[in-house]
Write an enzyme that holds these catalytic residues in place. Structure first.
Site, mmCIF file in Angstrom:
data_model
loop_
_atom_site.group_PDB
_atom_site.id
_atom_site.type_symbol
_atom_site.label_atom_id
_atom_site.label_comp_id
_atom_site.label_asym_id
_atom_site.label_seq_id
_atom_site.Cartn_x
_atom_site.Cartn_y
_atom_site.Cartn_z
ATOM 1 N N ASN A 10 27.082 38.713 42.590
ATOM 2 C CA ASN A 10 26.424 39.781 41.456
ATOM 3 C C ASN A 10 25.868 38.408 40.020
ATOM 4 O OD1 ASN A 10 25.843 41.879 42.959
ATOM 5 N ND2 ASN A 10 27.581 42.794 42.839
ATOM 6 N N ARG A 17 19.960 41.416 36.686
ATOM 7 C CA ARG A 17 20.510 42.496 36.453
ATOM 8 C C ARG A 17 20.891 42.960 35.308
ATOM 9 N NH1 ARG A 17 26.795 41.298 37.891
ATOM 10 N NH2 ARG A 17 27.305 43.442 37.870
ATOM 11 N N TYR A 22 23.475 42.097 30.445
ATOM 12 C CA TYR A 22 24.355 40.647 30.644
ATOM 13 C C TYR A 22 22.675 39.658 30.125
ATOM 14 C CZ TYR A 22 27.515 43.483 34.172
ATOM 15 O OH TYR A 22 28.621 44.033 34.244
ATOM 16 N N ASN A 75 33.988 33.176 36.464
ATOM 17 C CA ASN A 75 33.717 34.293 35.924
ATOM 18 C C ASN A 75 34.255 36.041 37.415
ATOM 19 O OD1 ASN A 75 32.855 37.339 35.513
ATOM 20 N ND2 ASN A 75 31.217 36.693 34.213
ATOM 21 N N ALA A 78 32.896 42.230 39.157
ATOM 22 C CA ALA A 78 33.791 43.186 39.806
ATOM 23 C C ALA A 78 35.133 42.901 40.839
ATOM 24 C CB ALA A 78 33.250 43.823 40.979
ATOM 25 N N GLU A 99 39.024 32.626 32.037
ATOM 26 C CA GLU A 99 39.217 34.190 32.804
ATOM 27 C C GLU A 99 37.448 34.288 32.360
ATOM 28 O OE1 GLU A 99 41.071 37.529 33.410
ATOM 29 O OE2 GLU A 99 39.588 38.597 33.338
ATOM 30 N N HIS A 101 33.902 36.579 30.907
ATOM 31 C CA HIS A 101 33.023 38.011 30.923
ATOM 32 C C HIS A 101 31.460 37.720 30.116
ATOM 33 C CE1 HIS A 101 35.951 39.332 33.824
ATOM 34 N NE2 HIS A 101 36.822 38.871 32.993
ATOM 35 N N SER A 103 30.110 40.764 29.165
ATOM 36 C CA SER A 103 29.768 41.694 28.123
ATOM 37 C C SER A 103 31.372 41.889 28.183
ATOM 38 C CB SER A 103 29.879 42.941 29.572
ATOM 39 O OG SER A 103 30.927 43.143 30.386
ATOM 40 N N ARG A 108 33.817 48.665 28.096
ATOM 41 C CA ARG A 108 33.678 49.585 29.106
ATOM 42 C C ARG A 108 33.919 50.654 29.586
ATOM 43 N NH1 ARG A 108 30.023 45.232 32.017
ATOM 44 N NH2 ARG A 108 28.966 47.170 32.717
HETATM 45 C C1 DQA Z 1 31.118 40.977 34.143
HETATM 46 C C2 DQA Z 1 31.858 42.385 33.744
HETATM 47 C C3 DQA Z 1 32.563 43.237 35.383
HETATM 48 O O1 DQA Z 1 33.024 44.183 34.705
HETATM 49 C C4 DQA Z 1 31.664 43.349 36.390
HETATM 50 O O2 DQA Z 1 31.793 43.605 37.499
HETATM 51 C C5 DQA Z 1 30.892 42.211 36.318
HETATM 52 C C6 DQA Z 1 30.035 41.514 35.442
HETATM 53 C C7 DQA Z 1 30.643 40.378 32.617
HETATM 54 O O3 DQA Z 1 30.633 39.142 33.091
HETATM 55 O O4 DQA Z 1 30.876 40.824 31.467
HETATM 56 O O5 DQA Z 1 30.285 41.613 37.783
HETATM 57 O O6 DQA Z 1 32.493 39.935 34.243
#
Ligand code: DQA
Length: 147
Positions: A10, A17, A22, A75, A78, A99, A101, A103, A108
């Site tokens: 995604n 999105r 994001y 990244n 999910a 790693e 992210h 967000s 969350r």
């Molecule tokens: C994410 C956070 C994940 O929980 C989510 O499923 C994503 C994006 C982020 O970049 O904040 O697809 O990895």
């Protein structure tokens, strides 16, 4: 120094999105920003970009990075919260991974607070918008230089 950026499921929809979470920058904006940032840190950094919505393709890409890349910034989207296969691929290749992210996953839903990837990563950056990626780049470069 070859750095592989892996964008999971995604993330090809960045910009469209859930922009309130994001942001409005696209994946291609993110990659352009990373190219510029890499060149400004050190001309010897060679970034490569990969996006997939498929867990198996991400596993294969991590395996392909064995002996071809010095570090990975990922990244996992999910798959962060579900994928033992991606975790095992990282362990199999023993390539240093950061790693990232966009967000702050810890702010969350509870299901986002579990990561299968964090325990096999050098470290985690979460919650700085697309700047998480530039922080991730700096982190992996510093880690590899210190090694
Ligand atoms: C994410 C956070 C994940 O929980 C989510 O499923 C994503 C994006 C982020 O970049 O904040 O697809 O990895």
């Amino acid at each position: 120094m070859k750095i592989l950026f892996i964008h999971g499921p995604n993330l090809n929809f960045l910009g469209k999105r859930e922009p309130e979470i994001y942001g409005t920058d696209t994946l291609s904006d993110v990659n352009s920003m990373l190219l510029k940032e890499a060149a400004s840190i050190d001309k010897g950094i060679e970034p490569e970009f990969f996006q997939s919505n498929s867990e198996g393709e991400i596993v294969t890409k991590i395996q392909d990075a064995f002996e071809n890349h010095n570090g990975i910034v990922i990244n996992p989207g999910a798959y962060t919260h579900t994928s033992i296969a991606i975790r095992d691929a990282i362990l199999s290749t023993a390539i240093p991974v950061v790693e990232v992210h966009i967000s702050n996953v810890f702010k969350r839903e509870e299901f986002r607070q579990k990561s299968f990837i964090s325990p096999v990563s050098v470290g985690v950056i979460s919650g700085f918008g697309i700047n998480s990626y530039t922080l991730g780049l700096k982190a992996i470069v510093d880690f590899l230089k210190d090694k």
